[in-house]
Scaffold this motif. Structure first.
Motif, PDB file in Angstrom:
ATOM      1  N   GLU A 515       0.814  -1.207   0.000  1.00 48.69           N
ATOM      2  CA  GLU A 515       0.000   0.000   0.000  1.00 48.69           C
ATOM      3  C   GLU A 515       0.850   1.261   0.000  1.00 48.69           C
ATOM      4  N   LYS A 516       2.045   1.188   0.559  1.00 45.61           N
ATOM      5  CA  LYS A 516       2.896   2.361   0.680  1.00 45.61           C
ATOM      6  C   LYS A 516       4.070   2.327  -0.282  1.00 45.61           C
ATOM      7  N   ARG A 517       3.942   1.543  -1.303  1.00 50.91           N
ATOM      8  CA  ARG A 517       5.037   1.428  -2.260  1.00 50.91           C
ATOM      9  C   ARG A 517       4.485   1.288  -3.659  1.00 50.91           C
ATOM     10  N   SER A 518       4.827   2.190  -4.554  1.00 49.06           N
ATOM     11  CA  SER A 518       4.307   2.117  -5.921  1.00 49.06           C
ATOM     12  C   SER A 518       5.237   2.855  -6.865  1.00 49.06           C
ATOM     13  N   LEU A 519       5.285   2.363  -8.085  1.00 50.31           N
ATOM     14  CA  LEU A 519       6.028   2.985  -9.173  1.00 50.31           C
ATOM     15  C   LEU A 519       5.131   3.015 -10.399  1.00 50.31           C
ATOM     16  N   THR A 520       5.044   4.164 -11.049  1.00 50.89           N
ATOM     17  CA  THR A 520       4.220   4.279 -12.246  1.00 50.89           C
ATOM     18  C   THR A 520       4.994   5.034 -13.315  1.00 50.89           C
ATOM     19  N   THR A 521       4.800   4.624 -14.552  1.00 52.24           N
ATOM     20  CA  THR A 521       5.399   5.314 -15.697  1.00 52.24           C
ATOM     21  C   THR A 521       4.341   5.452 -16.781  1.00 52.24           C
ATOM     22  N   GLN A 522       4.536   6.450 -17.602  1.00 48.02           N
ATOM     23  CA  GLN A 522       3.597   6.680 -18.691  1.00 48.02           C
ATOM     24  C   GLN A 522       4.301   7.414 -19.823  1.00 48.02           C
ATOM     25  N   ILE A 523       4.013   7.011 -21.030  1.00 45.83           N
ATOM     26  CA  ILE A 523       4.569   7.641 -22.232  1.00 45.83           C
ATOM     27  C   ILE A 523       3.414   8.070 -23.121  1.00 45.83           C
ATOM     28  N   GLN A 524       3.484   9.303 -23.611  1.00 49.38           N
ATOM     29  CA  GLN A 524       2.450   9.833 -24.499  1.00 49.38           C
ATOM     30  C   GLN A 524       3.091  10.335 -25.790  1.00 49.38           C
ATOM     31  N   PHE A 525       2.397  10.106 -26.889  1.00 50.42           N
ATOM     32  CA  PHE A 525       2.784  10.638 -28.195  1.00 50.42           C
ATOM     33  C   PHE A 525       1.592  11.424 -28.729  1.00 50.42           C
ATOM     34  N   ILE A 526       1.782  12.713 -28.919  1.00 51.69           N
ATOM     35  CA  ILE A 526       0.696  13.597 -29.345  1.00 51.69           C
ATOM     36  C   ILE A 526       1.047  14.171 -30.713  1.00 51.69           C
ATOM     37  N   ASP A 527       0.229  13.835 -31.699  1.00 57.93           N
ATOM     38  CA  ASP A 527       0.457  14.280 -33.077  1.00 57.93           C
ATOM     39  C   ASP A 527      -0.663  15.242 -33.461  1.00 57.93           C
ATOM     40  N   GLU A 528      -0.307  16.502 -33.712  1.00 54.94           N
ATOM     41  CA  GLU A 528      -1.295  17.504 -34.089  1.00 54.94           C
ATOM     42  C   GLU A 528      -0.991  18.017 -35.491  1.00 54.94           C
ATOM     43  N   ARG A 529      -2.067  18.434 -36.167  1.00 56.51           N
ATOM     44  CA  ARG A 529      -1.897  18.984 -37.513  1.00 56.51           C
ATOM     45  C   ARG A 529      -2.978  19.997 -37.787  1.00 56.51           C
TER      46      ARG A 529
END
Length: 811
Positions: A515-529
């Motif tokens: 409950e007191k230990r966590s690791l999170t990662t996230q990668i985003q790719f945003i393509d606008e035009r």
């Protein structure tokens, strides 16, 4: 002279009465004010009271100059007192009284709160929150200070409040950017009026997924003059699930034209007719006395805005509720002139809950007339809205959800609405189930179409299509991941150039073994035009979050966010936000803490390239060298820097102490403090401050105590020339002799020498005879002498003598 003696007699009488009362309280034992077991009455108190009475009976020097503000130079009696008290107890078993008061607090809203309760009902005075949970059209979430009445029975619940409001109400919604420092829009703020929480919102539907309330001095600190909020931990821009974080603040701010006296009355009552049917009513009125003491507002008549509503809730099933509400508001800008009242109405209905164990429904209708008054910032006037949402669990693994929402304005006009909004969405969720190695796998698809029409500049119309696919995997209870893709198209009229296209891909991973230990990662790719200009900005974003208790001795919290934006093959913008907090306890003797926050933004599209940096580092250590030797050190560094144009500010501060306490009879604490501030704007400036110090507390024998404190303060202004240097040396010595068990004699000498830029000397000598009336109450009679000399300006020399009477006690 006769009037002076009268004042002195009054002061002496007050002191004697206070002593008599305190003695009676102390003799009763265990701090009981009153106790009677037969009636069940028991009142208990703890507190601290201090009073100091002074009399300056001889003044030497230029009395006219000394009367301009120098301390202790006005002849006659004067007194200073403070009280901190907590009172708690029961009266005849059923009633309970609680009181807390602290006169040392600067703000009124922090000094006093009191509560008289009987069962679940109570009368309260202090800081509280006014809310109308079942009356949307009135108002909610206001922090006020004053009286509140709460009456609760088996079927009825009533709350009433009346208070004077210090400022105007406001709400700010600030998108989190990964840092810990934010500002509200309107300042100065009313002290203690803020209610702050963090909202996580779905990036597509903008539905609030979760709320986390923040507590002052625990989760954040605030500067009411500037509106600056500093959170103890950085607020990431998105959650591990990909939702967007917003900082929401309800508060009061002081208007530019002070002098208003504003009052607020709120009443709410809920009556439970049966187990299924309940009736609720609420009333709120705000009265502004604009003809008060402010000259700019003189002659303006008071105004009053009121709103009331009645509502019915009926439970069609255990989890299906039908609710309706009708509201009416009245606005009167001049209550002294009849016939100016403007009345507006609003009503809504909602069916929400489960139709069956597999189906959920939401049917809503809302109509609010123009200029409808409400203190609820979520209520938008001149609006008619229809809402439909239905979800059904097709199978144990497959869930289907769809919805439609339509709203428009100009609801009372014959002409066409100037703005309309239509939104429809459809989503599908499929859960593959649990497998030995793969765990639970959830698949979600969503399609949303939004059509907006506006008959006013700058936007005349737009449409958006959003598609989203999400794959969530939980191989075990401690490990989960997700893959998400969003596609968005926005169309608009060509002359407005708002047409764009956006695709977002996201990958996330979370590991939570405890409950007191966590690791999170996230990668985003945003393509606008931009479909008109052809610009194609492409952003890559990486986020990492780690939370505490990685090991038994290491508590850590880390947030990192990096984003790169490029157009074609050229980088246009780059930003990094990093914050970390670490506490390391390898043994009982050592505690190490470390904190850091860094942000960096590079705008490469500007000519020349612009870079902004901000950094704040903190570090602290406590180390027990032996059982009686402790090392404590703290370091803080804060830096702000901007390139093109160049400007910077750097502040460093170091505090170190080395307490040495071989026994309870002797302690020695050498200390050192250093601070350097450098600022570069139009002209560079540099200032350094050094403060070495030494404290000693020594019980020579059972009767003698010696205390000393020596401090040398040096402040150097190095830049710009001419250089300025200020050196001040302060020494204090105090010796106490215990004559008898309850009598003691104290002598103290303090000297302050300013060596530079000009020489001055201040000497303070004091003698005090003290008597302990009880173990917790002490009275002291003393004499203090002050002598000040200034070599550069002899006219400032003075000497003053004063007698004082001091009473300190704990109840």
């Amino acid at each position: 002279m006769e009037g002076g003696w009268t004042t002195k007699r009054k002061c002496i009488v007050i002191i004697l009465l206070s002593l008599f009362i305190v003695c009676l309280l102390a003799l009763s034992g265990a701090a009981y004010l009153y106790r009677k077991e037969k009636t069940g009455t028991e009142i208990f108190a703890v507190g601290l009271y201090e009073y100091e009475l002074k009399n300056v009976y001889r003044v030497l020097g230029n009395e006219e100059e000394l009367a301009l503000g120098e301390e202790g130079l006005a002849q006659g009696w004067s007194g200073e007192e403070s009280l901190r008290l907590y009172l708690d107890g029961s009266v005849r078993y059923r009633r309970r009284i609680t009181l807390s008061y602290d006169s040392t607090e600067e703000e009124e809203t922090e000094r006093l709160w009191a509560k008289l309760a009987r069962g679940a009902s109570y009368l309260f005075y202090g800081k509280y929150q006014l809310s109308f949970p079942d009356n949307k059209f009135i108002g909610e979430n206001k922090s006020l200070y004053g009286p509140e009445l709460h009456l609760e029975g088996k079927r009825n619940l009533f709350t009433g409040s009346f208070t004077e409001v210090k400022g105007l109400f406001a709400r700010d919604e600030i998108p989190a950017d990964g840092s810990s420092t934010y500002f509200v829009k309107l300042a100065p703020m009313v002290v203690g009026s803020e209610i702050i929480w963090i909202e996580a919102r779905d990036p597509i539907s903008e539905v609030v997924v979760s709320k986390t309330h923040m507590e002052r001095d625990i989760d954040y600190t605030i500067d009411y003059d500037t509106g600056e909020i500093i959170f103890t931990e950085a607020i990431p821009s998105v959650t591990p699930e990909g939702n967007i974080n917003y900082i929401v603040a309800d508060y009061q701010y002081l208007p530019e034209a002070p002098g208003y006296r504003r009052y607020l009355v709120g009443l709410r009552n809920t009556y439970k007719i049966s187990d299924r049917l309940s009736l609720g009513a609420g009333y709120l009125t705000q009265y502004d006395d604009r003809g008060s003491s402010t000259p700019e507002l003189a002659g303006r008549n008071p105004s009053q805005n009121s709103a009331w509503s009645v509502g019915i809730q009926y439970k069609l099933g255990e989890e299906l509720v039908l609710s309706t509400e009708y509201g009416k508001s009245q606005q009167d800008e001049d209550i002294l002139t009849k016939g100016n009242e403007e009345e507006r109405s609003a009503y809504r209905g909602e069916l929400k809950g489960k139709l069956t164990n597999r189906s959920e429904v939401l049917l809503g209708y809302e109509r609010i007339n123009p200029e409808f008054f409400s203190l609820n910032p979520e209520v938008e006037d001149d609006l008619e809205k229809y809402e439909l949402s239905l979800s059904h669990q097709l199978t144990d693994k497959l869930k289907l959800k769809g919805g439609y929402e339509y709203s428009h304005d100009n609801i009372l006009e014959e002409e066409e609405p100037t703005t309309t909004e239509k939104t429809s969405d459809l989503s599908l969720t499929y859960e593959l189930g649990k497998y030995k190695y793969l765990g639970r796998v959830e698949f979600e698809g969503l399609y949303r179409f939004k059509d907006e029409e506006n008959d006013w500049y700058p936007r005349e119309g737009s449409q958006s299509k959003i598609s989203s696919l999400k794959l969530g995997m939980e191989p075990s209870e401690v490990f989960s991941s997700f893959v998400k893709y969003e596609h968005e198209d926005i169309y608009g009229k060509p002359e407005l150039q708002i047409t764009s296209k956006k695709d977002t891909s996201a990958f996330g991973l979370e590991y939570s073994p405890t409950e007191k230990r966590s690791l999170t990662t996230q990668i985003q790719f945003i393509d606008e035009r931009d479909l008109l200009t052809g610009e194609k900005p492409y952003t890559k974003k990486f986020l990492f979050q780690g939370e505490r208790d990685l090991t038994r001795s290491l508590d850590v919290s880390l947030n990192y966010e990096h984003s790169d934006t490029e157009e074609g093959k050229r980088f246009t913008k780059e930003s990094d936000v990093t914050s970390a907090k670490l506490k390391y306890t390898p043994s009982e003797q050592l505690i190490f803490s470390l904190g850091e926050e860094t942000s960096r933004t590079v705008n490469r599209s500007a000519d020349p390239i612009s870079t902004e940096k901000r950094k704040k580092d903190t570090a602290g250590i406590e180390y027990a060298l032996t059982n009686y030797f402790l090392l404590y050190a703290e370091y803080e560094k804060e830096e702000e820097k901007t390139l093109n144009p160049q400007s910077s500010k750097l502040s460093e501060r170091l505090v170190a102490r080395l307490p040495y306490e071989p026994s309870h009879r002797f302690s020695l604490t050498p200390g050192y403090e250093y601070e350097e501030t450098r600022e570069t704007l139009a002209q560079e400036s540099l200032e350094r401050e050094n403060i070495p110090s030494l404290k000693m507390d020594w019980f020579l024998t059972e009767k003698w105590e010696l205390f000393t404190n020596v401090e040398l303060k040096t402040v150097k202004s190095i830049l710009p020339p001419p250089k300025v240097k200020a050196v001040t040396a302060t020494g204090l010595g105090r010796i106490t002799y215990k004559i008898l068990d309850r009598w003691d004699l104290m002598g103290q000498y303090e000297e302050t020498n300013q060596i530079e830029p000009q020489k001055s000397n201040k000497q303070i000598t004091a003698f005090e005879l003290g008597y302990e009336i009880t173990d917790n109450i002490r009275i002291g009679l003393g004499h203090r002498s002050i002598k000040f000399t200034d070599e550069a300006i002899p006219e400032n020399d003075y000497q003053a003598d004063m007698a004082y009477l001091r009473l300190t006690g704990k109840i």
